[in-house]
Write a protein that holds these residues in place. Sequence first.
Motif, PDB file in Angstrom:
ATOM      1  N   TYR A 117      42.322  38.516  25.985  1.00  0.00           N
ATOM      2  CA  TYR A 117      42.833  38.690  27.226  1.00  0.00           C
ATOM      3  C   TYR A 117      43.618  37.661  28.395  1.00  0.00           C
ATOM      4  O   TYR A 117      43.985  38.129  28.838  1.00  0.00           O
ATOM      5  CB  TYR A 117      41.227  38.672  27.649  1.00  0.00           C
ATOM      6  N   PRO A 118      43.685  36.371  28.097  1.00  0.00           N
ATOM      7  CA  PRO A 118      44.394  35.636  28.900  1.00  0.00           C
ATOM      8  C   PRO A 118      45.795  35.964  28.687  1.00  0.00           C
ATOM      9  O   PRO A 118      46.736  36.292  28.938  1.00  0.00           O
ATOM     10  CB  PRO A 118      44.595  34.146  28.428  1.00  0.00           C
TER      11      PRO A 118
ATOM     12  N   ASN B 149      39.958  37.221  18.405  1.00  0.00           N
ATOM     13  CA  ASN B 149      38.910  36.685  19.803  1.00  0.00           C
ATOM     14  C   ASN B 149      38.925  36.507  21.252  1.00  0.00           C
ATOM     15  O   ASN B 149      40.838  36.541  21.282  1.00  0.00           O
ATOM     16  CB  ASN B 149      38.275  34.754  19.581  1.00  0.00           C
TER      17      ASN B 149
ATOM     18  N   GLY C 250      29.602  40.749  26.587  1.00  0.00           N
ATOM     19  CA  GLY C 250      29.358  40.776  24.953  1.00  0.00           C
ATOM     20  C   GLY C 250      30.931  41.294  25.020  1.00  0.00           C
ATOM     21  O   GLY C 250      30.007  41.930  23.186  1.00  0.00           O
TER      22      GLY C 250
ATOM     23  N   SER D 249      38.412  36.266  23.931  1.00  0.00           N
ATOM     24  CA  SER D 249      38.140  35.062  24.523  1.00  0.00           C
ATOM     25  C   SER D 249      40.223  34.359  24.793  1.00  0.00           C
ATOM     26  O   SER D 249      40.535  33.659  25.704  1.00  0.00           O
ATOM     27  CB  SER D 249      37.827  33.377  23.969  1.00  0.00           C
ATOM     28  N   TYR D 250      41.042  34.742  23.770  1.00  0.00           N
ATOM     29  CA  TYR D 250      42.123  34.465  23.241  1.00  0.00           C
ATOM     30  C   TYR D 250      43.169  35.893  23.706  1.00  0.00           C
ATOM     31  O   TYR D 250      44.365  35.807  24.755  1.00  0.00           O
ATOM     32  CB  TYR D 250      42.877  33.669  22.263  1.00  0.00           C
TER      33      TYR D 250
END
Lengths: 180, 529
Positions: B389-390, B384, B225, B386-387
Amino acid sequence: MSEVAAAQAPKVDIGAWVIRVVFLAVGLIVLYFGHNYKIRDENGLVGPGMMPFFAGLVMVVATLLEGIVEFRRQRQPVSPQDAGNAIADADALAANARTPTETRRAVLIVFGVILATVLLTQLIGLLLALTVMVFVLVWPVEHKPWWSAAIAALLAFILGFVVFGLVLGVPLPTGLLGLV
Amino acid sequence: MLENILLGFSTSLTPENLLWCFIGVALGTVIGMLPGLGATTGVAILLPLTLSMEPVTALIMLAGIYYGCQYGGTIAAVLIATPGDANAVATVIDGYALARQGKAGKALAIAAIGSFVAAIISLILLVLVAAPIASFALRFGPAEMLAIMIMGMLTIISFSGDNLGKGLMMAGLGLALSTVGMSSGFAKARFTFGNVQLLGGIDFVVVMIGVFAVGEVISQVGTGGVQPIRTRMRDMVIRRQDIAESVPAILRGSTIGFRLGTLPGAGSTLAALVSYGMEKQVSPHRKLFGKGAIQGVAAAESANNAAANANFIPTLALGVPGGTTTAVLLGAFVMYGIQPGPLLFQNQPALVWGLLTSFFIGNVILLALNLPLAPVFAQALRLNYSYLYPAILFFSMIGAFAVENNIFALTVLFVAGVAGYFLKKYDFPTAPLILGLVLGPMVEKALVQTSSYANGDLSVIFTEPLALTILGIAVVIMLVPALMRRFSQVRQENLSTTGPLADGGEQIDGPGFESTTPGQAASLRNGPQ
């Protein structure tokens, strides 16, 4: 059974108990080895086993005491107020979160990707393996457009190469293939 | 005294020294932000850049790198819950919590301000008491150092949150992990099980990155979330009220940090941890600690910076490094042909006072550079996830490798990440683990030295007056408030089981009974179904 009444029923958190058992086992092992390494040497001075023995003792005693306190707490019925709080918190969390299955899947996938990266490092080198990791995480895992994943991976590669490879002079492993 | 300060400023305020100080601070901040690269690594890596410079210029630049790295570590600690070095562990607890509330800018700003104030206080104290403190530090023998280490271990109480039992379990694990490998005082390999890779031990930085960065990332991914933090500009910028409420914490942190930083070998990590622990016991805002108390960040960062400056007292006056980074700097002194020691102040006053006054200038530069940039840094959290944490994983893994240039570190990182995830999931506090890992070798060294000094009789810690005093202070400050609160809590629980609510009477709205969410309010209104 009403929601509040169900929430008041004592709950056993199996995962936490597994962790306690692991801590107890590790503590006992450390205690055992600490004793074998010798707590005091022949001259009565502190030996190599004193710190491990002390650490193991702290782990074992703390785990047992904490386990007893938790066991007693779990046997007591939960008050209506605490049950209400737990339900409200769970509702709030569920509004945005994944289901338990989705959570397990997401966690396993990301751990799997990290493990695969560690293994891939041996083959293609650290920088390339990490670049592939970024690409895989952004595109198939996070379902972003492939081109944005490619850009993110390329940027990460360039930054990593420039900062760590060139500026800081870190000898980044190139793997069996000896690429970058 | 005034002449020395004027001499120092006339040396450090030359255009060349100002320029290299600025470059050092900027470079240090960038390096410190990278997981795994702390001040020690930053100074060591950039040391060759200074070989062609004048000694005073080189040392000013290296000092700038030193505290630049510390602030860079703070940025990483606040934004991505990854301390750049062990001395930022205490900052993660409240700094990251503030960041999740959209107040990263405030956390970074108070860190910069606290560090600046600590620099001023430590410079004044350096000028006034450097020589006598150096002499006093010589009175700290093995028993006294052991007492200091015990005081450090007692801060586990503060880092354990609501569950002291779990905190002790984690601290014990940290102490156990710190014994892996070849022990420093003995010719004995422990817990290596024949694995050559484990002979060097388990580096706490790698474990720290694994537990904090990887563990946190996986937790967030699992929750699913995580939205980019939507924050208002006014939450990003620090207010006068925040600063005013943090002043006592900054002053206490600076004092504690300076005092502990003067001890040879103590370093700034111990100072930050002890300061945070003590602040949690005495602060009027103690209930917020662990949930986003700006005072927690202020105390830890002030102590950190004060200790970093104070580390130079034993280094310059005695030739004994105050911490690992000053040990590297001591090597730089030797490279430049400078012999630290009591005569350094007399023989090379321009160099010594130029270096000491450059701390003030460097911290002014740090403040000027980073205070306006704090909200800018905090914007990174709007990415975001999604970008984001990598990228965090990328730099964490490469940073973990860079610690010792060893691929085995990635395996340790992976295991620590898995452990960090499960520990966080089941509410085991992770800071005590790092505390045990960091302090373990220091505690063991003090134990061994005390044992040798006292022919195996460790009770000397209770007979040496200074050691006993330190233990007494530690017990009073750390244990007594915790015990009193526990006693008060038990009394309240007893009152509630014998008072109006004991027989299932009507719930009363009021202090201590107020609902905190609409769901809770509804549940209380509707009652059991």
